[in-house]
Design a protein around this motif. Structure first.
Motif, PDB file in Angstrom:
ATOM      1  N   ILE A 191       0.819  -1.217   0.000  1.00 13.70           N
ATOM      2  CA  ILE A 191       0.000   0.000   0.000  1.00 13.70           C
ATOM      3  C   ILE A 191       0.855   1.271   0.000  1.00 13.70           C
ATOM      4  CG2 ILE A 191      -1.760   1.308   1.270  1.00 13.70           C
ATOM      5  CD1 ILE A 191      -2.981  -1.326   2.153  1.00 13.70           C
ATOM      6  N   HIS A 192       1.786   1.343   0.954  1.00 14.65           N
ATOM      7  CA  HIS A 192       2.593   2.558   1.053  1.00 14.65           C
ATOM      8  C   HIS A 192       3.533   2.694  -0.151  1.00 14.65           C
ATOM      9  CE1 HIS A 192       5.312   5.376   3.604  1.00 14.65           C
ATOM     10  NE2 HIS A 192       4.511   6.046   2.807  1.00 14.65           N
ATOM     11  N   PHE A 195       1.541   4.055  -2.916  1.00 12.56           N
ATOM     12  CA  PHE A 195       1.245   5.465  -2.667  1.00 12.56           C
ATOM     13  C   PHE A 195       2.457   6.330  -3.006  1.00 12.56           C
ATOM     14  CE2 PHE A 195       0.942   9.362  -0.306  1.00 12.56           C
ATOM     15  CZ  PHE A 195      -0.391   9.723  -0.471  1.00 12.56           C
ATOM     16  N   LEU A 213       3.748  11.259   3.689  1.00 12.64           N
ATOM     17  CA  LEU A 213       2.772  11.001   4.753  1.00 12.64           C
ATOM     18  C   LEU A 213       3.462  10.937   6.115  1.00 12.64           C
ATOM     19  CD1 LEU A 213       0.767   8.053   3.103  1.00 12.64           C
ATOM     20  CD2 LEU A 213       0.072  10.452   3.213  1.00 12.64           C
ATOM     21  N   LEU A 221      -3.643   4.830   6.155  1.00 13.59           N
ATOM     22  CA  LEU A 221      -3.647   4.303   4.781  1.00 13.59           C
ATOM     23  C   LEU A 221      -3.739   2.771   4.814  1.00 13.59           C
ATOM     24  CD1 LEU A 221      -3.115   6.046   2.163  1.00 13.59           C
ATOM     25  CD2 LEU A 221      -0.851   5.057   2.139  1.00 13.59           C
ATOM     26  N   HIS A 224      -7.275   1.462   5.895  1.00 10.40           N
ATOM     27  CA  HIS A 224      -8.452   1.768   5.075  1.00 10.40           C
ATOM     28  C   HIS A 224      -8.901   0.543   4.288  1.00 10.40           C
ATOM     29  CE1 HIS A 224     -11.315   4.501   3.388  1.00 10.40           C
ATOM     30  NE2 HIS A 224     -11.037   4.041   2.166  1.00 10.40           N
ATOM     31  N   TRP A 226     -10.227   0.396   1.155  1.00  7.98           N
ATOM     32  CA  TRP A 226      -9.896   0.488  -0.276  1.00  7.98           C
ATOM     33  C   TRP A 226     -10.841  -0.311  -1.166  1.00  7.98           C
ATOM     34  CZ3 TRP A 226      -7.384   4.612  -0.755  1.00  7.98           C
ATOM     35  CH2 TRP A 226      -6.418   4.979   0.191  1.00  7.98           C
ATOM     36  N   LEU A 233      -6.673   4.348  -4.592  1.00  8.32           N
ATOM     37  CA  LEU A 233      -5.449   4.841  -3.947  1.00  8.32           C
ATOM     38  C   LEU A 233      -4.777   5.888  -4.841  1.00  8.32           C
ATOM     39  CD1 LEU A 233      -3.387   4.377  -1.557  1.00  8.32           C
ATOM     40  CD2 LEU A 233      -2.194   2.833  -3.094  1.00  8.32           C
ATOM     41  N   LEU A 254      -5.442  13.423   5.609  1.00 14.25           N
ATOM     42  CA  LEU A 254      -5.739  12.238   4.797  1.00 14.25           C
ATOM     43  C   LEU A 254      -7.178  11.778   5.044  1.00 14.25           C
ATOM     44  CD1 LEU A 254      -4.875   9.908   2.931  1.00 14.25           C
ATOM     45  CD2 LEU A 254      -4.037   8.707   4.944  1.00 14.25           C
ATOM     46  N   LEU A 258     -10.514  10.494   2.548  1.00 12.67           N
ATOM     47  CA  LEU A 258     -10.987   9.112   2.464  1.00 12.67           C
ATOM     48  C   LEU A 258     -12.497   9.088   2.619  1.00 12.67           C
ATOM     49  CD1 LEU A 258      -8.321   7.327   4.692  1.00 12.67           C
ATOM     50  CD2 LEU A 258      -8.462   7.332   2.204  1.00 12.67           C
TER      51      LEU A 258
END
Ligand code: ATP
Ligand code: MG
Length: 422
Positions: A191-192, A195, A213, A221, A224, A226, A233, A254, A258
């Motif tokens: 995920i990160h 991102f 972030l 993040l 979440h 998603w 994303l 953030l 969302l």
């Protein structure tokens, strides 16, 4: 055989989860064969790369690759699109036309959203898959083609078979090999990474410093849901990159981007192939405006309560959730849970009736302010209406898809459709 890493690089695939690597490995393994492949996975997980990999690594790579979005072609023309038609076979058929199966002879056809194919087309498709034979619409001459088929779906095919919307024999014929792409929420370590990649891409695109972030924001993040997966994303990374002046993004910032998704949303949400990107900056700005408007209305409600009631303690107690919603709770950042409150949705504009009742009880001087506010709300509602209309158009009226794109629940969208008489 090309390595998984090399394939990822070549096709711009980011991530290192086992399930992703396994999917790519399977694509590499089946590519040289003519086996039919069914790519499954939620909307936005990256299904479209798989048929491209398969085609490029196959002996068919010098022939045509045609991607067909079965969900986007009207039922009346899909047979003709896929298999062609004879001149005069229906009103408007002024010329004989070749279909994709004829054009792609020797190549690969990617049937995206295959679950949307009408039953009559499914019969034709089954025949091509079984012996390479097909008929043009309006013709009785059997033609032959040699096409490899890769299909994709984000609907539950077993459910579709159960409801007799999809032929079981065709399903098994299409899914000789199933390649499943995992949802983003199950790819924690990616995920990160994704991102950061999107943030750096958008920094380049918009010629701005790359956003970063905070640790709490990274945690948010990761937690979440998603529902829109990688596509969602990327949208959020784009919005933050364009709109945030402070390039270090806190959890609080953030959170405001969302969508408040309901935790009981079905795991499988479809969107049509049409990009649901909010890529135009205007749309992004409207979205932010709605957010601000919603916050402002909440603040007004609270102020009115205070003016009417005076007693701060009581107001605080009676409006706990509203206060929480407006001011948030910093300590919550690390333990972020998705909000399930419906009226916290991005596009929500509080009902006028509620405001009016409250406003009727306060002195005249505030009515002036209310009239101005009413006008602003109206023009914002126009924009909201425009956004909803566009999204519904993009998804051919499919509410589930439009709601996912707009970041609101289907129930809220339904309410708004009624409200605007759409
Ligand atoms: N692993 C990945 N690395 C980088 N970008 C990705 C990755 N997976 C998906 N994307 C990007 O996410 C977006 C959505 O991917 P894609 O269109 O393939 O989704 P999909 O599974 O076909 O969804 P749908 O079912 O809604 O059609 C695309 O812009 C794609 O480039
Ligand atoms: Mg797709």
């Amino acid at each position: 055989m090309e390595s998984i890493q090399a394939i990822k690089q070549r096709f711009g695939i980011i991530g290192n989860t086992r399930a992703l690597n396994r999917a790519i490995e399977k694509a590499i393994q089946v590519a040289p064969t003519d086996i039919s492949v069914l790519v499954t996975g939620e909307s936005g997980v990256g299904k479209e790369s798989i048929p491209k990999i398969i085609h490029q690594l196959s002996h068919r790579k010098h022939n045509k690759y045609i991607a067909v979005n079965c969900g986007a072609i009207p039922e009346g023309t899909i047979d003709s699109e896929l298999f062609g038609h004879e001149k005069g076979s229906f009103t408007g058929a002024t010329q004989t036309r070749e279909g994709y199966f004829e054009v792609a002879d020797g190549g690969t056809i990617f049937l995206d959203e295959v679950g949307e194919l009408p039953l009559t087309t499914q019969v034709r498709l089954l025949r091509v898959l079984e012996n390479g034979e097909f008929l043009k619409v309006g013709s009785s001459k059997v033609q032959k083609t040699n096409v490899r088929i890769v299909a994709a779906t984000n609907v539950n095919m077993f459910e579709a078979i159960e409801k007799e919307k999809f032929r079981e024999d065709l399903f098994y014929r299409l899914s000789t090999v199933d390649i499943h792409l995992p949802p983003l929420r199950d790819r924690q370590e990616d995920i990160h990474l994704l991102f950061r990649k999107f943030a750096s891409d958008f920094a380049l695109k918009y010629k701005m410093p790359t956003i970063k972030l905070t640790d709490a924001a990274v945690q948010m993040l990761l937690k979440h849901r998603w529902a829109g997966n990688i596509r969602q994303l990327r949208n959020i990374a784009e919005q933050l990159s364009v709109l945030e002046q402070n390039r270090t993004i806190s959890a609080e910032t953030l959170k405001s981007y969302l969508p408040a998704t309901s935790s009981n949303l079905p795991a499988v949400i479809k969107t049509s192939k049409a990009e649901s990107d909010f890529s135009s900056e205007r749309e992004i700005l409207y979205k932010v405006l709605f957010d601000m408007k919603s916050d402002l209305n909440d603040l007004k409600k609270l102020t009115l309560e205070l003016m009417k009631n005076g007693n701060t303690k009581d107001v605080e107690k009676n409006n706990e959730s509203l206060i929480q919603k407006i001011y948030g709770n910093d300590e919550d950042d690390a333990e972020y849970e998705e909000d399930t409150v419906d009226n916290n949705e991005v596009l929500s504009i509080p009902e006028h009736a509620v405001k009016r009742d409250a406003l009727d009880t306060i002195p005249d001087k505030y009515h002036f302010a209310e009239e101005i506010e009413e006008e602003e709300t109206l023009s914002l509602q126009d924009k909201e209406l425009e956004l909803i209309k566009k999204s519904l158009e993009r998804h051919q009226g499919k509410r589930k898809l439009a709601a996912a794109e707009l970041g609101i629940s289907e129930r809220t969208l339904y309410r708004k459709i009624k409200q605007y008489d759409l």
